[in-house]
Each structure stands twice: as structure tokens, then as C-alpha cells.
Design a protein around this motif. Structure first.
Motif, PDB file in Angstrom:
ATOM      1  N   MET A   1     -29.461 -13.671   7.009  1.00 13.74           N
ATOM      2  CA  MET A   1     -30.442 -14.424   7.937  1.00 13.74           C
ATOM      3  C   MET A   1     -29.928 -14.591   9.424  1.00 13.74           C
ATOM      4  O   MET A   1     -28.548 -14.659   9.293  1.00 13.74           O
ATOM      5  N   VAL A   2     -30.780 -14.530  10.187  1.00 17.93           N
ATOM      6  CA  VAL A   2     -30.398 -14.568  11.569  1.00 17.93           C
ATOM      7  C   VAL A   2     -30.800 -15.950  12.069  1.00 17.93           C
ATOM      8  O   VAL A   2     -31.565 -16.475  11.559  1.00 17.93           O
ATOM      9  N   SER A   3     -29.956 -16.471  12.906  1.00 17.71           N
ATOM     10  CA  SER A   3     -30.063 -17.882  13.495  1.00 17.71           C
ATOM     11  C   SER A   3     -30.464 -17.323  15.035  1.00 17.71           C
ATOM     12  O   SER A   3     -29.550 -16.852  15.790  1.00 17.71           O
ATOM     13  N   ILE A   4     -31.647 -18.000  15.537  1.00 19.06           N
ATOM     14  CA  ILE A   4     -31.994 -17.949  17.028  1.00 19.06           C
ATOM     15  C   ILE A   4     -31.591 -19.097  17.623  1.00 19.06           C
ATOM     16  O   ILE A   4     -32.459 -20.309  17.044  1.00 19.06           O
ATOM     17  N   ILE A   5     -30.877 -19.404  18.253  1.00 17.92           N
ATOM     18  CA  ILE A   5     -30.466 -20.753  19.051  1.00 17.92           C
ATOM     19  C   ILE A   5     -30.726 -20.680  20.631  1.00 17.92           C
ATOM     20  O   ILE A   5     -30.448 -19.687  21.062  1.00 17.92           O
ATOM     21  N   MET A   6     -31.406 -21.492  21.112  1.00 13.22           N
ATOM     22  CA  MET A   6     -31.639 -21.526  22.674  1.00 13.22           C
ATOM     23  C   MET A   6     -31.385 -23.005  23.206  1.00 13.22           C
ATOM     24  O   MET A   6     -31.219 -23.846  22.329  1.00 13.22           O
ATOM     25  N   GLY A   7     -30.953 -22.989  24.523  1.00 11.28           N
ATOM     26  CA  GLY A   7     -30.392 -24.314  24.864  1.00 11.28           C
ATOM     27  C   GLY A   7     -31.684 -25.425  25.025  1.00 11.28           C
ATOM     28  O   GLY A   7     -31.190 -26.434  24.978  1.00 11.28           O
ATOM     29  N   SER A   8     -32.630 -24.928  25.222  1.00 10.75           N
ATOM     30  CA  SER A   8     -34.043 -25.881  25.145  1.00 10.75           C
ATOM     31  C   SER A   8     -35.030 -24.990  24.980  1.00 10.75           C
ATOM     32  O   SER A   8     -35.196 -23.876  24.970  1.00 10.75           O
ATOM     33  N   THR A   9     -36.353 -25.885  24.663  1.00 10.38           N
ATOM     34  CA  THR A   9     -37.520 -25.147  24.248  1.00 10.38           C
ATOM     35  C   THR A   9     -38.025 -24.458  25.433  1.00 10.38           C
ATOM     36  O   THR A   9     -38.802 -23.762  25.320  1.00 10.38           O
ATOM     37  N   SER A  10     -37.555 -24.774  26.813  1.00 10.33           N
ATOM     38  CA  SER A  10     -37.903 -23.849  27.890  1.00 10.33           C
ATOM     39  C   SER A  10     -37.729 -22.637  27.647  1.00 10.33           C
ATOM     40  O   SER A  10     -38.103 -21.428  28.651  1.00 10.33           O
ATOM     41  N   ASP A  11     -36.542 -22.329  26.893  1.00 15.49           N
ATOM     42  CA  ASP A  11     -36.210 -20.801  26.778  1.00 15.49           C
ATOM     43  C   ASP A  11     -37.131 -20.097  26.078  1.00 15.49           C
ATOM     44  O   ASP A  11     -36.962 -18.818  25.374  1.00 15.49           O
ATOM     45  N   LEU A  12     -37.984 -20.900  25.054  1.00 12.79           N
ATOM     46  CA  LEU A  12     -38.889 -20.283  23.979  1.00 12.79           C
ATOM     47  C   LEU A  12     -39.686 -18.898  24.545  1.00 12.79           C
ATOM     48  O   LEU A  12     -39.532 -18.000  23.751  1.00 12.79           O
ATOM     49  N   PRO A  13     -40.271 -18.910  25.665  1.00 12.64           N
ATOM     50  CA  PRO A  13     -40.940 -17.794  26.290  1.00 12.64           C
ATOM     51  C   PRO A  13     -40.088 -16.477  25.938  1.00 12.64           C
ATOM     52  O   PRO A  13     -40.647 -15.413  25.834  1.00 12.64           O
ATOM     53  N   VAL A  14     -38.715 -16.604  26.284  1.00 17.42           N
ATOM     54  CA  VAL A  14     -37.943 -15.489  26.278  1.00 17.42           C
ATOM     55  C   VAL A  14     -37.667 -15.052  24.733  1.00 17.42           C
ATOM     56  O   VAL A  14     -37.461 -14.064  24.362  1.00 17.42           O
ATOM     57  N   MET A  15     -37.213 -16.189  24.016  1.00 16.65           N
ATOM     58  CA  MET A  15     -36.349 -16.150  22.775  1.00 16.65           C
ATOM     59  C   MET A  15     -37.360 -15.767  21.808  1.00 16.65           C
ATOM     60  O   MET A  15     -37.252 -15.171  20.658  1.00 16.65           O
ATOM     61  N   GLU A  16     -38.793 -16.012  21.902  1.00 12.66           N
ATOM     62  CA  GLU A  16     -39.908 -15.635  20.816  1.00 12.66           C
ATOM     63  C   GLU A  16     -39.866 -14.170  20.827  1.00 12.66           C
ATOM     64  O   GLU A  16     -40.446 -13.619  19.666  1.00 12.66           O
ATOM     65  N   LYS A  17     -39.470 -13.446  21.756  1.00 12.37           N
ATOM     66  CA  LYS A  17     -39.321 -11.966  21.565  1.00 12.37           C
ATOM     67  C   LYS A  17     -38.395 -11.621  20.211  1.00 12.37           C
ATOM     68  O   LYS A  17     -38.768 -10.595  19.598  1.00 12.37           O
ATOM     69  N   ALA A  18     -37.414 -12.264  20.186  1.00 11.38           N
ATOM     70  CA  ALA A  18     -36.474 -12.034  19.231  1.00 11.38           C
ATOM     71  C   ALA A  18     -37.024 -12.416  17.638  1.00 11.38           C
ATOM     72  O   ALA A  18     -37.087 -11.542  16.857  1.00 11.38           O
ATOM     73  N   ALA A  19     -37.746 -13.567  17.677  1.00 12.17           N
ATOM     74  CA  ALA A  19     -38.433 -14.083  16.736  1.00 12.17           C
ATOM     75  C   ALA A  19     -39.550 -13.094  15.986  1.00 12.17           C
ATOM     76  O   ALA A  19     -39.489 -12.753  14.864  1.00 12.17           O
ATOM     77  N   ALA A  20     -40.420 -12.611  17.005  1.00  6.78           N
ATOM     78  CA  ALA A  20     -41.612 -11.744  16.825  1.00  6.78           C
ATOM     79  C   ALA A  20     -40.826 -10.284  15.971  1.00  6.78           C
ATOM     80  O   ALA A  20     -41.133  -9.639  14.885  1.00  6.78           O
ATOM     81  N   PHE A  21     -39.848  -9.932  16.708  1.00  7.66           N
ATOM     82  CA  PHE A  21     -39.191  -8.428  16.143  1.00  7.66           C
ATOM     83  C   PHE A  21     -38.624  -8.974  14.689  1.00  7.66           C
ATOM     84  O   PHE A  21     -38.933  -7.907  13.768  1.00  7.66           O
ATOM     85  N   LEU A  22     -37.899  -9.957  14.482  1.00  3.77           N
ATOM     86  CA  LEU A  22     -37.322 -10.106  13.240  1.00  3.77           C
ATOM     87  C   LEU A  22     -38.247 -10.209  12.170  1.00  3.77           C
ATOM     88  O   LEU A  22     -38.222 -10.010  11.099  1.00  3.77           O
ATOM     89  N   ASP A  23     -39.515 -11.101  12.498  1.00  4.30           N
ATOM     90  CA  ASP A  23     -40.671 -11.268  11.883  1.00  4.30           C
ATOM     91  C   ASP A  23     -41.056  -9.898  11.442  1.00  4.30           C
ATOM     92  O   ASP A  23     -41.324  -9.425  10.272  1.00  4.30           O
ATOM     93  N   GLN A  24     -41.498  -8.844  12.437  1.00  5.71           N
ATOM     94  CA  GLN A  24     -41.613  -7.472  12.047  1.00  5.71           C
ATOM     95  C   GLN A  24     -40.929  -6.710  11.067  1.00  5.71           C
ATOM     96  O   GLN A  24     -41.544  -6.052  10.316  1.00  5.71           O
ATOM     97  N   MET A  25     -39.601  -7.134  11.033  1.00  6.04           N
ATOM     98  CA  MET A  25     -38.658  -6.461  10.519  1.00  6.04           C
ATOM     99  C   MET A  25     -38.466  -7.001   9.148  1.00  6.04           C
ATOM    100  O   MET A  25     -37.677  -6.502   8.111  1.00  6.04           O
ATOM    101  N   GLU A  26     -38.946  -8.183   8.805  1.00  5.92           N
ATOM    102  CA  GLU A  26     -39.102  -8.926   7.512  1.00  5.92           C
ATOM    103  C   GLU A  26     -37.785  -9.514   7.161  1.00  5.92           C
ATOM    104  O   GLU A  26     -37.199  -9.413   6.228  1.00  5.92           O
ATOM    105  N   ILE A  27     -37.003  -9.861   8.552  1.00  4.23           N
ATOM    106  CA  ILE A  27     -35.723 -10.631   8.522  1.00  4.23           C
ATOM    107  C   ILE A  27     -35.773 -12.185   8.517  1.00  4.23           C
ATOM    108  O   ILE A  27     -36.431 -12.399   9.383  1.00  4.23           O
ATOM    109  N   PRO A  28     -35.474 -12.698   7.453  1.00  6.50           N
ATOM    110  CA  PRO A  28     -35.440 -14.357   7.648  1.00  6.50           C
ATOM    111  C   PRO A  28     -34.751 -14.849   8.789  1.00  6.50           C
ATOM    112  O   PRO A  28     -33.732 -14.268   8.962  1.00  6.50           O
TER     113      PRO A  28
END
Length: 165
Positions: A1-28
Motif C-alpha cells: 500500500m502507498v500512503s499519499i500525505i499532503m500538508g493541507s487539502t489545498s495541495d490536492l490539485p497536485v497530489m490527485e495526479k498521484a492518486a489517479a495513477f495509483l488507481d490506474q495501476m490498481e495499487i491500494p
């Protein structure tokens, strides 16, 4: 499993690219907001308990002082990938904060706002022991190659008076 951590939710527009790729690769993965400065005890608790929860790679995004990836790395032996978030100084301040770690506390660092590359790197780490994931990553990289092949086909149709190809 991978953990995505951000300093605040204002970072979500950047960090969601990591989430989308992990989702695409079927990585929890899990995704949380933690602040090295505003919630330091929670960051320490997260980092010290991550391995027991099955986390194998941590992607930590932070801007400005960007202490989050380093604080996490100081409290775990799990690989940490830092994502500098563009803010002041076009993200150079965050990048320098993340890459200038003292000996013994490494943080892998991608480019400013490079959450996608952080997720790809995390997937490559996990693929060392996961053949199916390795095959999915190979297919992804082949698709990148095909994009360039297609782009060159399109460029061959662009006409200019002095263009020779």
C-alpha cells in the motif's frame, strides 16, 4: 500500500495526479492531510505506525518550508518520496527544503508539482516484488512511447514551405 500525505487539502490539485495513477495501476493507497508544523504529533504517530498498517511507500507533498517529507522520513524506515508543491518562489523553496536532508534521513525528490512521477516511482519500487504490477507499468511506459510515435505521424502532416520531412 502507498500512503499519499499532503500538508493541507489545498495541495490536492497536485497530489490527485498521484492518486489517479495509483488507481490506474490498481495499487491500494490511502490519502491524508497532515502538517509537520500544525499537527507534529500526528505526523510522528502516522510515520511510526505506517509500516504496521502495511504501508510500503510514502508520497509526501508539501510547499513553502516543506518539512513534511523529512519529518516523516525521520520517523520511519519506509521509503519517502517528496513532492515539492509550487507556491512561493515557483516551488524552488519547497524543492530545496526537501532535497537538503541531513545524512541518514534520505527523501527521494521529484520535480515541483511532480506527483505523477512520485506515483510512478512508488509503483516501480513496489513492482520489484510484484510481477503483475511490473507488467502494468511496462504497458504504461509503452503507451508513453506510442504517444510520441503518434505525435511524429501528426507532425509529418504539418506543411511548411521549407520543411524537408
Amino acid at each position: 500500500m502507498v500512503s499519499i500525505i499532503m500538508g493541507s487539502t489545498s495541495d490536492l490539485p497536485v497530489m490527485e495526479k498521484a492518486a489517479a495513477f495509483l488507481d490506474q495501476m490498481e495499487i491500494p493507497f490511502e490519502m491524508n492531510a497532515l502538517s509537520a508544523h500544525r499537527t507534529p504529533s500526528e505526523v510522528e504517530q502516522f510515520a511510526t505506525g505506517a509500516q504496521a498498517r502495511g504501508v510500503r511507500v510514502i508520497i509526501a507533498g508539501a510547499g513553502m518550508a516543506a518539512a513534511l517529507p523529512g519529518v516523516i522520513a525521520a520517523n520511519t524506515t519506509i521509503p519517502v518520496i517528496g513532492v515539492p508543491i509550487k507556491g512561493m518562489l515557483d516551488g524552488l523553496d519547497a524543492m530545496l527544503s526537501i532535497i537538503q536532508m541531513p545524512p541518514g534521513i534520505p527523501v527521494a525528490t521529484v520535480g515541483v508539482n511532480g506527483a505523477l512521477n512520485a506515483a510512478i516511482l512508488a509503483a516501480e519500487m513496489l513492482a520489484l516484488s510484484d510481477h503483475a504490477l511490473s507488467k502494468r507499468l511496462h504497458s504504461y511506459k509503452e503507451s508513453l512511447k506510442q504517444k510520441i510515435v503518434n505525435a511524429n505521424q501528426e507532425l509529418s502532416q504539418v506543411k511548411y514551405k521549407n520543411k524537408v520531412n
